[in-house]
Every structure is written in structure tokens, then in C-alpha cells.
Write a protein that holds these residues in place. Structure first.
Motif, PDB file in Angstrom:
ATOM      1  N   LEU A 224      -3.104   9.599 -10.182  1.00 30.33           N
ATOM      2  CA  LEU A 224      -4.071   9.737  -9.091  1.00 30.33           C
ATOM      3  C   LEU A 224      -4.573   8.367  -8.632  1.00 30.33           C
ATOM      4  CD1 LEU A 224      -6.210  12.772 -10.337  1.00 30.33           C
ATOM      5  CD2 LEU A 224      -4.209  12.773  -8.840  1.00 30.33           C
ATOM      6  N   VAL A 225      -4.858   7.490  -9.589  1.00 29.52           N
ATOM      7  CA  VAL A 225      -5.292   6.134  -9.237  1.00 29.52           C
ATOM      8  C   VAL A 225      -4.183   5.412  -8.487  1.00 29.52           C
ATOM      9  CG1 VAL A 225      -5.944   3.882 -10.165  1.00 29.52           C
ATOM     10  CG2 VAL A 225      -6.926   5.964 -11.141  1.00 29.52           C
ATOM     11  N   SER A 226      -2.947   5.575  -8.951  1.00 26.16           N
ATOM     12  CA  SER A 226      -1.810   4.943  -8.285  1.00 26.16           C
ATOM     13  C   SER A 226      -1.681   5.403  -6.846  1.00 26.16           C
ATOM     14  CB  SER A 226      -0.525   5.253  -9.051  1.00 26.16           C
ATOM     15  OG  SER A 226       0.603   4.806  -8.340  1.00 26.16           O
ATOM     16  N   LEU A 227      -1.799   6.712  -6.606  1.00 19.34           N
ATOM     17  CA  LEU A 227      -1.690   7.238  -5.249  1.00 19.34           C
ATOM     18  C   LEU A 227      -2.797   6.696  -4.351  1.00 19.34           C
ATOM     19  CD1 LEU A 227      -0.758  10.961  -6.024  1.00 19.34           C
ATOM     20  CD2 LEU A 227       0.739   9.199  -5.063  1.00 19.34           C
ATOM     21  N   ALA A 228      -4.009   6.589  -4.896  1.00 20.90           N
ATOM     22  CA  ALA A 228      -5.123   6.057  -4.113  1.00 20.90           C
ATOM     23  C   ALA A 228      -4.907   4.584  -3.770  1.00 20.90           C
ATOM     24  CB  ALA A 228      -6.428   6.234  -4.886  1.00 20.90           C
ATOM     25  N   VAL A 229      -4.433   3.809  -4.736  1.00 17.95           N
ATOM     26  CA  VAL A 229      -4.188   2.381  -4.506  1.00 17.95           C
ATOM     27  C   VAL A 229      -3.083   2.186  -3.477  1.00 17.95           C
ATOM     28  CG1 VAL A 229      -3.327   0.263  -5.572  1.00 17.95           C
ATOM     29  CG2 VAL A 229      -5.040   1.650  -6.766  1.00 17.95           C
ATOM     30  N   VAL A 230      -2.005   2.956  -3.588  1.00 20.51           N
ATOM     31  CA  VAL A 230      -0.899   2.860  -2.634  1.00 20.51           C
ATOM     32  C   VAL A 230      -1.384   3.198  -1.228  1.00 20.51           C
ATOM     33  CG1 VAL A 230       1.256   3.970  -1.915  1.00 20.51           C
ATOM     34  CG2 VAL A 230       0.961   3.247  -4.283  1.00 20.51           C
ATOM     35  N   THR A 231      -2.202   4.240  -1.125  1.00 22.63           N
ATOM     36  CA  THR A 231      -2.713   4.637   0.185  1.00 22.63           C
ATOM     37  C   THR A 231      -3.498   3.515   0.845  1.00 22.63           C
ATOM     38  OG1 THR A 231      -2.839   6.965  -0.471  1.00 22.63           O
ATOM     39  CG2 THR A 231      -4.197   6.278   1.392  1.00 22.63           C
ATOM     40  N   VAL A 232      -4.422   2.927   0.100  1.00 25.76           N
ATOM     41  CA  VAL A 232      -5.262   1.863   0.659  1.00 25.76           C
ATOM     42  C   VAL A 232      -4.423   0.628   0.988  1.00 25.76           C
ATOM     43  CG1 VAL A 232      -7.170   0.285   0.183  1.00 25.76           C
ATOM     44  CG2 VAL A 232      -7.337   2.683  -0.508  1.00 25.76           C
ATOM     45  N   ALA A 233      -3.576   0.210   0.046  1.00 29.40           N
ATOM     46  CA  ALA A 233      -2.804  -1.018   0.237  1.00 29.40           C
ATOM     47  C   ALA A 233      -1.840  -0.889   1.412  1.00 29.40           C
ATOM     48  CB  ALA A 233      -2.044  -1.355  -1.045  1.00 29.40           C
ATOM     49  N   CYS A 234      -1.106   0.193   1.466  1.00 24.96           N
ATOM     50  CA  CYS A 234      -0.114   0.352   2.540  1.00 24.96           C
ATOM     51  C   CYS A 234      -0.784   0.564   3.893  1.00 24.96           C
ATOM     52  CB  CYS A 234       0.825   1.514   2.218  1.00 24.96           C
ATOM     53  SG  CYS A 234       1.978   1.162   0.882  1.00 24.96           S
ATOM     54  N   SER A 235      -1.909   1.252   3.909  1.00 30.17           N
ATOM     55  CA  SER A 235      -2.620   1.453   5.177  1.00 30.17           C
ATOM     56  C   SER A 235      -3.125   0.125   5.735  1.00 30.17           C
ATOM     57  CB  SER A 235      -3.799   2.414   4.972  1.00 30.17           C
ATOM     58  OG  SER A 235      -3.342   3.687   4.574  1.00 30.17           O
ATOM     59  N   VAL A 236      -3.663  -0.717   4.863  1.00 30.63           N
ATOM     60  CA  VAL A 236      -4.157  -2.038   5.304  1.00 30.63           C
ATOM     61  C   VAL A 236      -3.004  -2.886   5.817  1.00 30.63           C
ATOM     62  CG1 VAL A 236      -5.193  -4.191   4.514  1.00 30.63           C
ATOM     63  CG2 VAL A 236      -6.185  -2.013   3.814  1.00 30.63           C
ATOM     64  N   LEU A 237      -1.899  -2.906   5.083  1.00 27.14           N
ATOM     65  CA  LEU A 237      -0.743  -3.701   5.498  1.00 27.14           C
ATOM     66  C   LEU A 237      -0.138  -3.164   6.792  1.00 27.14           C
ATOM     67  CD1 LEU A 237       0.997  -4.254   2.040  1.00 27.14           C
ATOM     68  CD2 LEU A 237      -0.186  -5.977   3.430  1.00 27.14           C
ATOM     69  N   ALA A 238      -0.080  -1.840   6.930  1.00 27.25           N
ATOM     70  CA  ALA A 238       0.472  -1.252   8.153  1.00 27.25           C
ATOM     71  C   ALA A 238      -0.383  -1.615   9.362  1.00 27.25           C
ATOM     72  CB  ALA A 238       0.578   0.263   8.008  1.00 27.25           C
ATOM     73  N   ALA A 239      -1.703  -1.552   9.207  1.00 32.31           N
ATOM     74  CA  ALA A 239      -2.594  -1.923  10.310  1.00 32.31           C
ATOM     75  C   ALA A 239      -2.447  -3.403  10.669  1.00 32.31           C
ATOM     76  CB  ALA A 239      -4.042  -1.612   9.925  1.00 32.31           C
ATOM     77  N   ARG A 240      -2.164  -4.210   9.655  1.00 36.52           N
ATOM     78  CA  ARG A 240      -2.025  -5.662   9.890  1.00 36.52           C
ATOM     79  C   ARG A 240      -0.724  -5.999  10.604  1.00 36.52           C
ATOM     80  NH1 ARG A 240      -0.924  -9.929  11.068  1.00 36.52           N
ATOM     81  NH2 ARG A 240      -1.362 -11.965  10.126  1.00 36.52           N
ATOM     82  N   PHE A 241       0.357  -5.328  10.256  1.00 35.24           N
ATOM     83  CA  PHE A 241       1.670  -5.738  10.740  1.00 35.24           C
ATOM     84  C   PHE A 241       2.275  -4.803  11.793  1.00 35.24           C
ATOM     85  CE2 PHE A 241       1.482  -7.703   6.485  1.00 35.24           C
ATOM     86  CZ  PHE A 241       1.641  -9.027   6.867  1.00 35.24           C
ATOM     87  N   PHE A 242       1.590  -3.713  12.138  1.00 32.71           N
ATOM     88  CA  PHE A 242       2.182  -2.767  13.076  1.00 32.71           C
ATOM     89  C   PHE A 242       2.377  -3.408  14.436  1.00 32.71           C
ATOM     90  CE2 PHE A 242       3.081   0.992  15.426  1.00 32.71           C
ATOM     91  CZ  PHE A 242       3.501   1.916  14.497  1.00 32.71           C
ATOM     92  N   ARG A 243       3.587  -3.244  14.968  1.00 30.21           N
ATOM     93  CA  ARG A 243       3.923  -3.805  16.272  1.00 30.21           C
ATOM     94  C   ARG A 243       4.211  -2.663  17.257  1.00 30.21           C
ATOM     95  NH1 ARG A 243       8.945  -7.321  14.703  1.00 30.21           N
ATOM     96  NH2 ARG A 243       9.284  -5.426  13.488  1.00 30.21           N
ATOM     97  N   TRP A 244       3.642  -2.760  18.413  1.00 35.86           N
ATOM     98  CA  TRP A 244       3.830  -1.703  19.409  1.00 35.86           C
ATOM     99  C   TRP A 244       5.032  -1.969  20.295  1.00 35.86           C
ATOM    100  CZ3 TRP A 244       1.317   2.292  17.970  1.00 35.86           C
ATOM    101  CH2 TRP A 244       0.080   2.168  17.338  1.00 35.86           C
ATOM    102  N   GLU A 245       5.638  -3.132  20.187  1.00 38.08           N
ATOM    103  CA  GLU A 245       6.817  -3.445  20.998  1.00 38.08           C
ATOM    104  C   GLU A 245       7.745  -4.351  20.222  1.00 38.08           C
ATOM    105  OE1 GLU A 245       6.085  -6.604  24.115  1.00 38.08           O
ATOM    106  OE2 GLU A 245       4.061  -5.797  23.908  1.00 38.08           O
TER     107      GLU A 245
END
Length: 245
Positions: A224-245
Motif C-alpha cells: 500500500l505504501v509502495s502504491l501511494a509513493v508511485v502515485t505521488v512520484a509519477c504524478s509529479v513527474l508527469a505534470a513536470r514533463f508532459f508535452r502537449w505537442e
């Protein structure tokens, strides 16, 4: 506008005969093939007096379903929109591109709900499968696992410049999770070190917790801790690197 985008994305999802077939076909095929094997529906001491169908095969079908949607279909669809310039055009319109991202998530999560209900319904009606003995925990783990896996998928969608790249990245992430996540080989048969790795990887943590709750137990803390950490880490990285074009 989100409703219209979701409806449009749902139509596109359903028009592709491969996507619904994969989403419904893979978990149901797993359930039926393994569920019809001799002994799979009988109580077993190995599974605490319960059947392998209810405590191993059905949770495995659900976990694989979430992995296919989150790591293969969803990133590929978003990358296709980027490749075709849909995201770029949305960025220049009054509709924020994030609405399309939300619509894709709604469509894929809706597909997951339908497929999971099919797995449970077919397993119960056709195979006499016992329902999860900890239904609340099973539902909570399914939601948390889906959120974690889709956060990984969003990160893949954020960096994949094309559909081909998204498919390649998805396979590169998904296949090792299958091998090390207790899918190809039940975690009990893995060496102790790999058993710990299983409970840290998103797919393995989801499967492990689904198995625990299907058997009537509370999920262990580490997955459960692993799933929570993955969610937060990947969401932050996705918001940082997401490209719309």
C-alpha cells in the motif's frame, strides 16, 4: 465540455475492435482457461482452504487488466493525439488540453470497471467462484492500484513522442512487471529478495493486495505504501514533463 470529450473518446475506444476485445478478452480468457483446469475450483491448503480460482486467478486477471489499460492502451491513445496534433490544437483553443487527459482517464477507468464486473460475474455464475471475502478491501485496493498504474501510464504518455514510442515504453515497463510481479510465477515460488521486489512494483503490489483481500485478509502495509509513493512520484513527474505537442 468534459462530458462531450469523454463521449467522443468513448466512441473512438469502441470503434477500435482491438481495444474492447483486449480489455474484456484477456481477463475473461485467463479466468476461464485456468478456472476450468482440474482442481482450480476446489479448496486447497496452499491457499488457506480456499480455491486458487478465487484467491489467485481472479486477482491476477484484474491486475493484468489494469496493467494493460494503464500501461499500453492509455499511453498509446494519448501519444496518438499528440502525434496527430490534437493536443496542439486544443492548447490553442478555449478548451484546456487537460480536459482530454481527464476524458481518456474516465474512458479507461470505465472500461476497467466493466471488465472487472464481467470477471466477477462470469466467475461467480459460470464457475461458482467465491466472491472476495474482504470486499471493501478488495475494492479499495483495486482503486489504489488503478490510480498508481495510471499514474505510471500518464508518465509514459508525458514523454512518448509517438504511438510507436508509447507502445515500446509500455511494453518495456509492463513485461518486467509481469515477470517480477508474481504474475508469471506466484510470489510464493520466488526467492525471498524477489518476493520483496514483487510487493514494491505497482503491478505486483496491486496483485499481492488483491490476493490478500480476496482471501479475507487485510492487505500488507508495504504494497500500500509502495502504491501511494508511485502515485505521488509519477504524478509529479508527469505534470513536470508532459508535452502537449
Amino acid at each position: 465540455m468534459l462530458t462531450k470529450l469523454t463521449a467522443a473518446e468513448a466512441k473512438m475506444f469502441l470503434r477500435d475492435p482491438g481495444a474492447p476485445a483486449v480489455v474484456a478478452g484477456i481477463p475473461l480468457a485467463l479466468l476461464l482457461i485456468f478456472g476450468l483446469m482440474p482442481g482450480s475450483r476446489e479448496p486447497s491448503a496452499q491457499y488457506g482452504g480456499q480455491s486458487s480460482l478465487a484467491t489467485l486467478i481472479a486477482p491476477m486477471a484484474v491486475a493484468i487488466l489494469l496493467g494493460v489499460l494503464a500501461l499500453n492502451l492509455y499511453p498509446g491513445a494519448m501519444a496518438a493525439h499528440r502525434e496527430k496534433g490534437v493536443l496542439k490544437r486544443l492548447a490553442a483553443s478555449p478548451v484546456p488540453p487537460s480536459r482530454l487527459l481527464a476524458a481518456q482517464l474516465v474512458v479507461n477507468l470505465g472500461a476497467a470497471v466493466v471488465a472487472i464486473l464481467l470477471v466477477v460475474g462470469v466467475g461467480r455464475i459460470a464457475l461458482g467462484m467465491a466472491l472476495p471475502r474482504n470486499p471493501g478491501g478488495f475494492l479499495a485496493v483495486t482503486v489504489l492500484g488503478a490510480v498508481a498504474l495510471f499514474s505510471v501510464g500518464t508518465l509514459l504518455a508525458a514523454v512518448a513522442p509517438s504511438t510507436r514510442a508509447a507502445n515500446g515504453l509500455g511494453a518495456a515497463v509492463f513485461l518486467p512487471m509481469l515477470a517480477l510481479g508474481g504474475v508469471w510465477v506466484p510470489k510464493e515460488l520466488l526467492p525471498p529478495l524477489l518476493q520483496h521486489i514483487t510487493e514494491v512494483l505497482p503491478l505486483g503490489a496491486t496483485l499481492s493486495s488483491l490476493r490478500d483481500t480476496a482471501a479475507g485478509h487485510a492487505p500488507h502495509l508495504l504494497p500500500l505504501v509502495s502504491l501511494a509513493v508511485v502515485t505521488v512520484a509519477c504524478s509529479v513527474l508527469a505534470a513536470r514533463f508532459f508535452r502537449w505537442e
